[in-house]
Design a protein around this motif. Structure first.
Motif, PDB file in Angstrom:
ATOM      1  N   LEU A  45       0.850  -1.187   0.000  1.00 39.86           N
ATOM      2  CA  LEU A  45       0.000   0.000   0.000  1.00 39.86           C
ATOM      3  C   LEU A  45       0.888   1.240   0.000  1.00 39.86           C
ATOM      4  O   LEU A  45       1.842   1.334   0.776  1.00 39.86           O
ATOM      5  CB  LEU A  45      -0.894   0.026   1.236  1.00 39.86           C
ATOM      6  N   PHE A  48      -6.198   4.040   3.705  1.00 40.17           N
ATOM      7  CA  PHE A  48      -5.184   2.987   3.660  1.00 40.17           C
ATOM      8  C   PHE A  48      -4.686   2.638   5.055  1.00 40.17           C
ATOM      9  O   PHE A  48      -4.182   1.535   5.267  1.00 40.17           O
ATOM     10  CB  PHE A  48      -4.027   3.391   2.750  1.00 40.17           C
ATOM     11  N   ASP A  49      -4.799   3.568   6.008  1.00 37.88           N
ATOM     12  CA  ASP A  49      -4.513   3.210   7.400  1.00 37.88           C
ATOM     13  C   ASP A  49      -5.419   2.052   7.808  1.00 37.88           C
ATOM     14  O   ASP A  49      -4.980   1.067   8.411  1.00 37.88           O
ATOM     15  CB  ASP A  49      -4.764   4.396   8.333  1.00 37.88           C
ATOM     16  N   TYR A  89      -4.566  -1.227   5.842  1.00 36.45           N
ATOM     17  CA  TYR A  89      -3.393  -1.887   6.421  1.00 36.45           C
ATOM     18  C   TYR A  89      -3.775  -2.643   7.686  1.00 36.45           C
ATOM     19  O   TYR A  89      -3.377  -3.806   7.872  1.00 36.45           O
ATOM     20  CB  TYR A  89      -2.306  -0.859   6.735  1.00 36.45           C
ATOM     21  N   LEU A 131      -5.776  -5.840   6.798  1.00 33.77           N
ATOM     22  CA  LEU A 131      -4.944  -6.905   6.227  1.00 33.77           C
ATOM     23  C   LEU A 131      -4.027  -7.510   7.290  1.00 33.77           C
ATOM     24  O   LEU A 131      -3.869  -8.729   7.373  1.00 33.77           O
ATOM     25  CB  LEU A 131      -4.115  -6.362   5.072  1.00 33.77           C
ATOM     26  N   ALA A 132      -3.423  -6.645   8.106  1.00 34.94           N
ATOM     27  CA  ALA A 132      -2.535  -7.138   9.156  1.00 34.94           C
ATOM     28  C   ALA A 132      -3.309  -7.982  10.167  1.00 34.94           C
ATOM     29  O   ALA A 132      -2.818  -9.018  10.640  1.00 34.94           O
ATOM     30  CB  ALA A 132      -1.853  -5.961   9.853  1.00 34.94           C
ATOM     31  N   VAL A 190       1.454  -7.723   4.445  1.00 29.80           N
ATOM     32  CA  VAL A 190       1.192  -6.397   3.892  1.00 29.80           C
ATOM     33  C   VAL A 190       2.293  -5.427   4.299  1.00 29.80           C
ATOM     34  O   VAL A 190       2.818  -5.486   5.416  1.00 29.80           O
ATOM     35  CB  VAL A 190      -0.189  -5.871   4.357  1.00 29.80           C
ATOM     36  N   ARG A 191       2.655  -4.532   3.386  1.00 29.26           N
ATOM     37  CA  ARG A 191       3.585  -3.445   3.658  1.00 29.26           C
ATOM     38  C   ARG A 191       2.873  -2.130   3.343  1.00 29.26           C
ATOM     39  O   ARG A 191       2.072  -2.055   2.404  1.00 29.26           O
ATOM     40  CB  ARG A 191       4.846  -3.565   2.798  1.00 29.26           C
ATOM     41  N   TYR A 192       3.208  -1.098   4.097  1.00 28.46           N
ATOM     42  CA  TYR A 192       2.532   0.182   3.938  1.00 28.46           C
ATOM     43  C   TYR A 192       3.559   1.296   4.048  1.00 28.46           C
ATOM     44  O   TYR A 192       4.324   1.357   5.008  1.00 28.46           O
ATOM     45  CB  TYR A 192       1.462   0.320   5.025  1.00 28.46           C
ATOM     46  N   TRP A 227       3.890   5.657   3.369  1.00 28.03           N
ATOM     47  CA  TRP A 227       3.248   6.898   2.938  1.00 28.03           C
ATOM     48  C   TRP A 227       4.268   8.030   2.988  1.00 28.03           C
ATOM     49  O   TRP A 227       5.222   7.999   3.758  1.00 28.03           O
ATOM     50  CB  TRP A 227       2.006   7.216   3.764  1.00 28.03           C
TER      51      TRP A 227
END
Length: 281
Positions: free
Chosen positions: A205, A218-219, A222, A225-226, A232-234, A236
């Motif tokens: 993301l 997207f917070d 994330y 998904l977590a 998942v990687r995020y 910004w």
């Protein structure tokens, strides 16, 4: 989904330079609702550093395809992009039948409206190794009611301007024709946020803090998904708008993209090149 009807849809694929037909490359399948079929030649432009240029993928050994997704083919009674997974699945079959990509090294990618679409497809379609979503959103309900990102701070009168995107009966890629008050379950059913448990491939993301689509979307994605145990990687970027423009951030982003794809769908180095320090070709 339309028995008795046949329709030919055309997409074009940018292949890596010097690609040998006997060795299908990994591929980036770029998703965007309403993308039109066509093969107009694109000339690289150097006047502005385009952080999303498909030529950057090709230079790293990846084929690149933006899949045509006409609105009338992806819209169903279930939702405005509910037919997109079948559309992408059909495109995948055609690409593999033509020998243009390695079936085990296909990556979904989406930017803006394409980001929410790519996450939706990742939850509903098999046969992909990873998904990259940039500068989009994930929950239709909170997006409907939520502020228009940075614009809400600059122009308070714009509060509520996400609503027409969904209330429209036509002319919008996410037109529901109904409000959440009238069809709350439909908004819930079409939100990638609540499909997080169905996404079983690695996710990257990417967002910014000054976008018109709030980073909080997207917070939440994330966290969802977590919570489901997804790899998942995020990342910004501060001070950037709808996409990134700082040369330093563009370089950082591509180092992260190379690392992510290099670990999930590695590509052989193009002829005459050497691997870079980011771990990818």
């Amino acid at each position: 989904a339309r028995p008795g009807r046949t329709r030919i849809v055309t997409s074009c694929i940018l292949m890596p330079p010097g690609q040998a037909p006997a060795s299908p490359p990994p591929m980036i399948l770029d998703i965007y609702p309403g993308a039109r079929p066509g093969c107009t030649a694109r000339t690289p432009r150097l006047a502005y550093p385009d952080p999303h240029s498909p030529y950057l993928w090709a230079a790293r050994g990846y084929a690149y395809a933006r899949i045509a997704a006409p609105r009338d083919l992806i819209r169903t009674e279930a939702g405005p992009i509910a037919g997109l997974p079948d559309m992408v699945g059909a495109a995948r079959q055609a690409i593999l039948a033509a020998g243009l990509a390695d079936p085990d090294r296909l990556v979904l990618h989406g930017l803006s409206q394409g980001a929410v679409s790519a996450l939706h497809v990742a939850a509903k379609t098999e046969g992909f190794a990873a998904v990259i979503a940039q500068n989009g959103w994930a929950d239709l309900m909170s997006h409907y009611f939520g502020p228009p990102g940075i614009h809400a701070d600059l122009y308070p009168d714009l509060l509520g301007t996400n609503m027409p995107r969904y209330e429209a009966g036509a002319g919008s890629d996410f037109a529901m024709g109904q409000t959440p008050f009238e069809a709350a379950e439909r908004y819930v059913r079409n939100s990638p946020l609540l499909m997080a448990g169905e996404i079983r491939i690695p996710v990257l993301l990417v967002h910014t803090d000054m976008d018109g689509f709030p980073k909080s979307q997207f917070d939440q994605m994330y966290a969802a998904l977590a919570r489901q145990g997804n790899p998942v990687r995020y990342v910004w970027y501060a001070g950037e708008g709808h996409g990134i423009s700082s040369p330093a951030n563009i370089r950082d982003l591509w180092e992260r993209l190379a690392r992510f794809t290099g670990e999930t769908v590695p590509a052989p180095p193009p002829a005459g090149s050497a691997p870079d320090q980011a771990g990818g070709p």
